[in-house]
Write an enzyme that holds these catalytic residues in place. Structure first.
Site, mmCIF file in Angstrom:
data_model
loop_
_atom_site.group_PDB
_atom_site.id
_atom_site.type_symbol
_atom_site.label_atom_id
_atom_site.label_comp_id
_atom_site.label_asym_id
_atom_site.label_seq_id
_atom_site.Cartn_x
_atom_site.Cartn_y
_atom_site.Cartn_z
ATOM 1 C CG LEU A 106 -1.917 -0.868 1.338
ATOM 2 C CD1 LEU A 106 -2.510 -1.010 2.804
ATOM 3 C CD2 LEU A 106 -2.983 -0.924 0.087
ATOM 4 C CG ASP A 107 0.333 4.426 -2.673
ATOM 5 O OD1 ASP A 107 1.011 3.618 -3.222
ATOM 6 O OD2 ASP A 107 -0.668 4.856 -3.317
ATOM 7 C CE LYS A 108 5.710 8.712 4.771
ATOM 8 N NZ LYS A 108 6.720 9.800 4.281
#
Length: 244
Positions: A56-58
């Site tokens: 998942l993105d940061k």
């Protein structure tokens, strides 16, 4: 970082945790702390720590799947690659669509090599498809609470599709207005995931509760702490039983 308190599902093959926003899942080229640093907390008697089955993105919160050993990771990798894992996201966007539901079918490609993972609509890019439905709207129509279902797994797919439709995700630092000082964090949450891990059983379904940083904007769109809005928002998840 305490990951035990963020555990949503545990069995002999995999774990699902509620990823906090603002923390990268793995160490980047510049180093720094990451979620992987705390995976040793989640061994539960196995000789090795679990490993990421996807990313998942940061700045995205919510359901993150970990494989507990090599065979489980191989199985999960095939399921993600073949698109058999169903994912649902919650987002609050700036403005919003006129319709109540729809589908975005828009190919995506890389913006340019220097921008790394940044993406853009590209007719020569990879096919990308996302369904959406409105869960609530703010009275002034400045914000809309939307459920997204991606049918392909392109990098930043929901973020780029939403921006391309004219309603970027609130707080998006790349594709929206989140670059400005004092902007809110990214309002994108991996709400639910369904994983058909074993052919002889039904899919493992897991939901992550609404994150703290999104609740104010969601409430402005009609969401309530009991998990309901006027437009048939699904009920908040009950506690999941943890079993090996």
């Amino acid at each position: 970082m305490d990951l035990l308190s963020r555990l949503l599902h545990r069995d002999g093959l995999m774990l699902v945790i509620d990823k906090p926003a603002g923390v990268p899942v793995h160490r980047g080229p510049k180093g720094g702390p990451s979620l992987e640093d705390a995976f040793d907390q989640l061994r539960f008697g196995l000789p090795r720590a679990p490993a990421l089955a996807h990313r998942l993105d940061k700045d995205t919160s919510g359901c993150l799947v970990l494989g507990r050993h090599r065979k489980a990771l191989e199985r999960l990798g095939k399921l993600f690659k073949s698109g058999r894992i169903s994912k649902t996201y919650w987002a609050v966007v700036e403005g919003g669509p006129e319709a109540e539901e729809g589908e975005i079918d828009l190919a995506l490609g890389r913006l340019d090599a220097a921008r790394g993972w940044w993406m853009q609509p590209d007719p020569m890019g990879l096919p990308s498809r996302t369904s959406w439905r409105v869960l609530g709207r703010s009275p002034d129509a400045a914000l809309t609470f939307i459920e997204f279902t991606p049918h392909t797994g392109r990098t930043h797919q929901i973020r780029v599709h939403s921006q391309a439709m004219g309603w970027p995700i609130l707080g998006d630092p790349v594709y929206g207005s989140g670059r400005r000082e004092g902007s809110p964090p990214l309002h994108l949450h991996a709400r639910a995931i369904a994983i058909p891990m074993q052919e002889s059983k039904g899919p493992v379904s897991v939901e992550a509760p609404a994150p703290a940083h999104m609740r104010e904007a969601m409430a402005a769109c009609g969401w309530r702490e009991d998990g309901n809005v006027a437009q048939d928002l699904p009920k908040a998840p009950e506690a999941l039983k943890l079993a090996d």
